[in-house]
Design a protein around this motif. Structure first.
Motif: not given
Length: 746
Positions: A429-446
């Motif tokens: 729809t816009g100038q960008w393409i949005m993706r929602c990529e699966a993550r785990t809590l370790d990605d936040i801890r990092a």
């Protein structure tokens, strides 16, 4: 005569080689610098006059859009100084009344309202451009007597109920945006009234107040270094029961002294011919200070910033209900930035670690959490940057339905620029393409966080705050309240340094009339220096040196503050003295309640019993989730392709809420017993081979919308083709292949 001719004439007046050119450049620079100084002072005069006009208004705001008052919080049974308004779309903007409304809640962090609709490229602007009706919850400068944070929450619930009632045909509950301080307020309300909300967008909002990393973000140490919240109570008492929001603005400014003391003003001075409008527009909001009741600010400091009780589930309402963020049922979009020293990513995201053990537990609560971390934008840029509005906020607005139907879990939103080589670019729809990529809590801890020792330090600071506040309230507060009169409180507010800097340069100062006359004359004779003037280059270099010196001073002060906090509150003697158990885990994750566990067990049994139920639609969604999950992400092009399939599909249309429920049920069935869920698909399909072919073709269309089907997805699609009684090209085969668990792709 143009600038080149002027320079030629100046050089002719100073013949004699290189030295004469330098003299001419010096004269040119001095004329330019003198004129810029006069024009700069006149901009300061305009700023002061603008400030006086702004604060004189009954309902000052910086919204660029016209608005219609829908509800006035002052007229509620529990009056508050908040109001709900409908944003009137500007000419040329078409609104689809069947799309979910957006509600922007402005932060009451010392400034006035309006920052969410500050300019065309803003949260409100991009939401209306995407076709959504928009509403705004703002506030007046003075709180109502007796107003509390809980009163405001109840009022905002009434506002959102009103929005829902105005859009009975909308395809979903309102999307609510909470900026900064409004973010935690929206999260509290959504945990208490989850049925009112569609997706939540929480931008630059602190939710885990102790979180951070060493060497950065020292604002979290402030409460401990000041001895806790007794100073908050003192400031409120000196204000006659009101807390001056200018002190909150002062806290913001103290975080970046080079910008506060130099860069902001220098940028106007050095670009005085072009920067005035932008500067004055921002200063109208920045200087619109508002007040809070003593009870409000004390709750904020004690329960949130020093107490860190929100993520811990320790805030209790007057009716006995606990605020538990795990009760929120709407998708939560958390938008934060590494460049934000007010709400760093750890403070925006670590509540997830406090609430959940892993992604499976997030799913067990039926929760969808999407986060995105900007690399550099500062705190205010999250709300006011046109670039951020046109990218992140525009994508959130344009793809809010994608976010709403995501299966439960933890995701990171990423953005890729759309170009001529982008596959199926027309589906974006816009100038960008949005993706929602699966993550785990370790990605936040990092991202980094506190050690157990750090948690004990903050727990000790919290306890010291409680002791100091109790002592102040018992021994000092009665004397202060008895001495302060309303006139004294008003004088104290008027004498605040932030207010004085506006007043001093306004037209109330008789000397500024001379500045105005001089500026009018200068504008007629303006002679900017050429860009290659060496003295301009020297000026820029001096400015950089000043910024470097101020930044170095800030860094040294922050390092000292951190060292003091860590050493003082890390003392085992102090911790023991205030009753902090060194073996305790102050922010340990909460366990799932017995009530929720029982409800979850019932829901699991129900879903397992329904695995074999449903028809072609349920089977197709189940198969689509099975194949698509191998990629670990959802792309907006795939969702748009799915929308088109839904739109073109004959038969009864599902509402967005019904479709969301269908997706979630099929997702959980696969999660609970994938083998049984897949084995049941052939029995759910119709005998009509053309219907099965059509459903399989639609699946292929959705799956290939964002990239070619290869690897694990291709293996799973082949397996699904067999279940549907077709080959990989969608052509019928002699008979439906039964499900073979041994052949299932891993």
């Amino acid at each position: 005569m143009d600038k080149a001719q002027d320079r030629a004439q100046d050089k002719a007046q100073f013949p004699g080689g290189p030295m004469s050119g330098l003299v001419a450049s010096a004269v040119e620079y001095l004329v330019d610098a003198g004129q810029r100084s006069v024009l700069f002072l006149d901009i300061m005069r305009q700023r002061g006059d603008q400030y006086r006009e702004h604060v004189a208004q009954t309902a000052p705001h910086v919204l660029q859009y016209a608005a219609e008052l829908i509800m006035d919080g002052r007229k509620l049974d529990e009056p508050v100084n908040y109001a709900l308004v409908r944003i009137i779309p500007p000419k040329g903007v078409e609104i689809d009344m069947k799309r979910r409304p957006f509600v922007v809640v402005d932060p009451r962090a010392g400034h006035g309202p309006g920052i969410g609709g500050f300019k065309a490229d803003s949260e409100i602007g991009v939401a209306m451009k995407a076709g959504h009706p928009c509403y705004f919850i703002g506030f007046l400068p003075e709180p109502m007597p007796g107003q509390t944070i809980e009163c405001i929450a109840r009022a905002e619930a009434l506002f959102i109920e009103k929005v829902i009632s105005r859009h009975p045909d909308a395809d979903g509950k309102p999307c609510v945006i909470g900026n900064c301080q409004a973010g935690w307020a929206v999260m509290i309300l959504a945990s208490l009234r989850p049925e009112l909300f569609g997706p939540l967008i929480i931008a630059g909002a602190p939710l885990a107040y102790w979180a951070g990393v060493h060497g950065k973000y020292p604002m979290r140490y402030s409460g401990g270094l000041l001895g806790g919240s007794w100073l908050t109570a003192l400031a409120s008492d000196l204000g006659g029961g009101k807390f001056d929001g200018a002190w909150l603005v002062q806290n913001f400014e103290n975080q970046n002294p080079s910008n506060t003391l130099w860069t902001k003003q220098y940028n106007v001075y050095s670009k005085v011919d072009t920067e005035a409008d932008r500067y004055l527009e921002f200063e109208r909001w920045w200087g619109g200070h508002v007040n809070l009741n003593a009870e409000e600010i004390q709750f904020i400091v004690d329960e949130l910033f020093v107490g860190n009780n929100l993520a811990a589930g320790k805030i209790v309402m007057s009716d006995g209900r606990k605020v538990d963020l795990r009760n929120i049922r709407s998708p939560i979009v958390v938008f934060c930035s590494k460049g934000d020293n007010i709400t760093p990513p750890q403070q925006a995201l670590h509540w997830v670690l406090d609430c959940y053990a892993d992604v499976d537990e997030i799913r067990a609560y039926g929760q969808t959490i999407v986060y995105t971390v900007h690399e550099s934008v500062g705190h205010l840029g999250i709300f006011v940057s046109g670039g951020v509005a046109k990218k992140e906020h525009a994508e959130f607005s344009g793809n809010i339905d994608l976010i709403d139907v995501l299966p439960p879990g933890l995701y990171e939103a990423t953005f890729e620029a759309r170009g001529s080589g982008t596959l199926n670019a027309d589906l974006a729809t816009g100038q960008w393409i949005m993706r929602c990529e699966a993550r785990t809590l370790d990605d936040i801890r990092a991202m980094g966080g506190n050690s157990p020792e750090d948690e004990l330090r903050f727990a000790a600071a919290k306890r010291v705050s409680e002791l100091n506040l109790a002592a102040y309230q018992k021994y000092v507060q009665p004397w202060i309240k008895g001495m302060v009169t309303p006139q004294m409180a008003e004088l104290a507010r008027n004498m605040h340094p932030l207010r004085l800097q506006y007043e001093a340069f306004s037209s109330q100062n008789p000397w500024m009339s001379v500045v105005k006359s001089a500026a009018d004359e200068v504008e007629d004779k303006r002679k900017p220096a050429s860009k290659d003037n060496p003295f301009l280059a020297f000026q820029e270099q001096m400015s950089k040196q000043i910024v470097h010196a101020l930044d170095s001073w800030r860094d040294s002060q922050e390092a000292l503050s951190e060292a003091i906090f860590l050493n003082v509150y890390g003392s085992p003697a102090l911790q023991a003295a205030v009753g902090v158990d060194p073996n305790a885990a102050p922010s340990a994750r909460r366990e799932m309640t017995a009530e929720h566990r029982a409800m979850l067990d019932r829901r699991i049994a129900e879903l397992k019993s329904k695995i074999g139920e449903g028809g072609l639609r349920e089977a197709a969604i189940r198969a689509l989730l099975y194949v698509g999950s191998a990629r670990g992400m959802v792309d907006e092009r795939s969702i748009e392709a799915l929308r088109q399939v839904r739109r073109d599909h004959a038969g009864a249309r599902l509402t967005l809420a019904e479709f969301k429920m269908l997706v979630r049920e099929q997702f959980f069935m696969l999660l609970l017993d994938r083998d049984a869920a897949l084995a049941a698909i052939p029995k759910m399909l119709p005998d009509d081979v053309n219907q099965r072919r059509g459903a399989f073709a639609a699946m292929r269309e959705v799956l290939s919308a964002s990239e070619d089907i290869t690897g694990e997805r291709a293996k799973r699609l082949k397996q699904v083709a067999g279940l549907f009684g077709v080959d990989e090209g969608g052509e019928p085969v002699s008979k439906v292949a039964p499900f073979d668990p041994q052949a299932r792709a891993s």
